[in-house]
Design a protein around this motif. Structure first.
Motif, PDB file in Angstrom:
ATOM      1  N   ILE A 146     -13.699   3.018  -4.595  1.00 56.80           N
ATOM      2  CA  ILE A 146     -12.693   2.003  -4.872  1.00 56.80           C
ATOM      3  C   ILE A 146     -12.672   1.731  -6.372  1.00 56.80           C
ATOM      4  O   ILE A 146     -13.716   1.712  -7.028  1.00 56.80           O
ATOM      5  N   LEU A 196      -8.115   3.516  -3.598  1.00 56.89           N
ATOM      6  CA  LEU A 196      -9.213   3.982  -2.768  1.00 56.89           C
ATOM      7  C   LEU A 196      -9.135   5.497  -2.698  1.00 56.89           C
ATOM      8  O   LEU A 196      -8.252   6.045  -2.034  1.00 56.89           O
ATOM      9  N   ARG A 236     -10.047  -0.254  -9.721  1.00 61.02           N
ATOM     10  CA  ARG A 236      -8.923  -1.141 -10.010  1.00 61.02           C
ATOM     11  C   ARG A 236      -8.429  -0.932 -11.430  1.00 61.02           C
ATOM     12  O   ARG A 236      -9.186  -0.559 -12.330  1.00 61.02           O
ATOM     13  N   TRP A 252     -10.407  -3.002   0.834  1.00 61.71           N
ATOM     14  CA  TRP A 252      -9.682  -2.265   1.858  1.00 61.71           C
ATOM     15  C   TRP A 252     -10.348  -2.428   3.209  1.00 61.71           C
ATOM     16  O   TRP A 252     -11.576  -2.320   3.324  1.00 61.71           O
ATOM     17  N   CYS A 292      -4.970  -3.203   2.294  1.00 63.48           N
ATOM     18  CA  CYS A 292      -5.674  -3.831   1.187  1.00 63.48           C
ATOM     19  C   CYS A 292      -5.554  -5.347   1.288  1.00 63.48           C
ATOM     20  O   CYS A 292      -4.646  -5.875   1.932  1.00 63.48           O
ATOM     21  N   TYR A 293      -6.492  -6.039   0.655  1.00 62.04           N
ATOM     22  CA  TYR A 293      -6.472  -7.496   0.657  1.00 62.04           C
ATOM     23  C   TYR A 293      -6.917  -8.021  -0.686  1.00 62.04           C
ATOM     24  O   TYR A 293      -7.598  -7.338  -1.457  1.00 62.04           O
ATOM     25  N   MET A 302     -10.950  -7.804  -4.446  1.00 66.40           N
ATOM     26  CA  MET A 302      -9.999  -7.091  -3.603  1.00 66.40           C
ATOM     27  C   MET A 302     -10.733  -5.999  -2.843  1.00 66.40           C
ATOM     28  O   MET A 302     -11.856  -5.626  -3.193  1.00 66.40           O
ATOM     29  N   TRP A 361      -2.731 -10.107   2.319  1.00 65.93           N
ATOM     30  CA  TRP A 361      -2.828  -8.804   2.961  1.00 65.93           C
ATOM     31  C   TRP A 361      -1.589  -7.961   2.702  1.00 65.93           C
ATOM     32  O   TRP A 361      -0.475  -8.470   2.665  1.00 65.93           O
ATOM     33  N   TYR A 403      -4.932   1.703   7.039  1.00 66.56           N
ATOM     34  CA  TYR A 403      -5.711   1.113   5.957  1.00 66.56           C
ATOM     35  C   TYR A 403      -4.887   0.022   5.279  1.00 66.56           C
ATOM     36  O   TYR A 403      -3.738   0.253   4.895  1.00 66.56           O
ATOM     37  N   CYS A 412      -2.790   0.277  -3.919  1.00 64.13           N
ATOM     38  CA  CYS A 412      -2.321  -1.051  -3.544  1.00 64.13           C
ATOM     39  C   CYS A 412      -1.766  -1.715  -4.786  1.00 64.13           C
ATOM     40  O   CYS A 412      -2.502  -1.932  -5.756  1.00 64.13           O
ATOM     41  N   GLU A 459       0.825  -1.198   0.000  1.00 68.11           N
ATOM     42  CA  GLU A 459       0.000   0.000   0.000  1.00 68.11           C
ATOM     43  C   GLU A 459       0.865   1.256   0.000  1.00 68.11           C
ATOM     44  O   GLU A 459       1.989   1.250   0.506  1.00 68.11           O
TER      45      GLU A 459
END
Length: 113
Positions: A67, A78, A69, A34, A93-94, A32, A103, A91, A22, A6
């Motif tokens: 959000i 984000l 991508r 946050w 991301c995943y 994905m 993660w 914060y 991210c 991140e």
């Protein structure tokens, strides 16, 4: 194996904006999102985006956070607008794949005057 990193956190005044990013180590085609965690509080899901681009948000951030991508660049963002002091948190991301959740290490966001 996927690594997530991140960036974009920092200090911002109330009402200001910040964009978190991210970066994934390889192509991302999975859901994905946050999370955030403030001191003394539970980790909270903030936003989710599916591989097809469908988004969901926590009620507290609807209309203020977005959000998105970019699969070509292996990145998720984000955009946070109209920030409030209570948005201060780490914060993270995943990435949710079939057998494991990956993660990032998190980035600090501080909203204060």
């Amino acid at each position: 194996q996927v690594q997530l990193v991140e960036s974009g956190g920092g200090l911002v005044q109330p009402g200001g904006s910040l964009r978190l990013s991210c970066a994934a180590s390889r192509s991302i085609i999975y859901t994905m999102g946050w999370y955030r965690q403030a001191p003394g509080k539970q980790r909270e899901l903030v936003a989710v985006i599916t591989s097809g681009g469908t988004t969901r948000y926590a009620d507290s951030v609807k209309g203020r956070f977005t959000i998105s991508r970019d699969n070509g660049k292996n990145m998720v963002h984000l955009q946070m607008n109209s920030l409030k002091p209570e948005n201060t948190a780490v914060y993270s991301c995943y990435l949710d794949c079939s057998v494991r959740t990956y993660w990032g290490q998190g980035t600090q966001v501080t909203v204060s005057s």
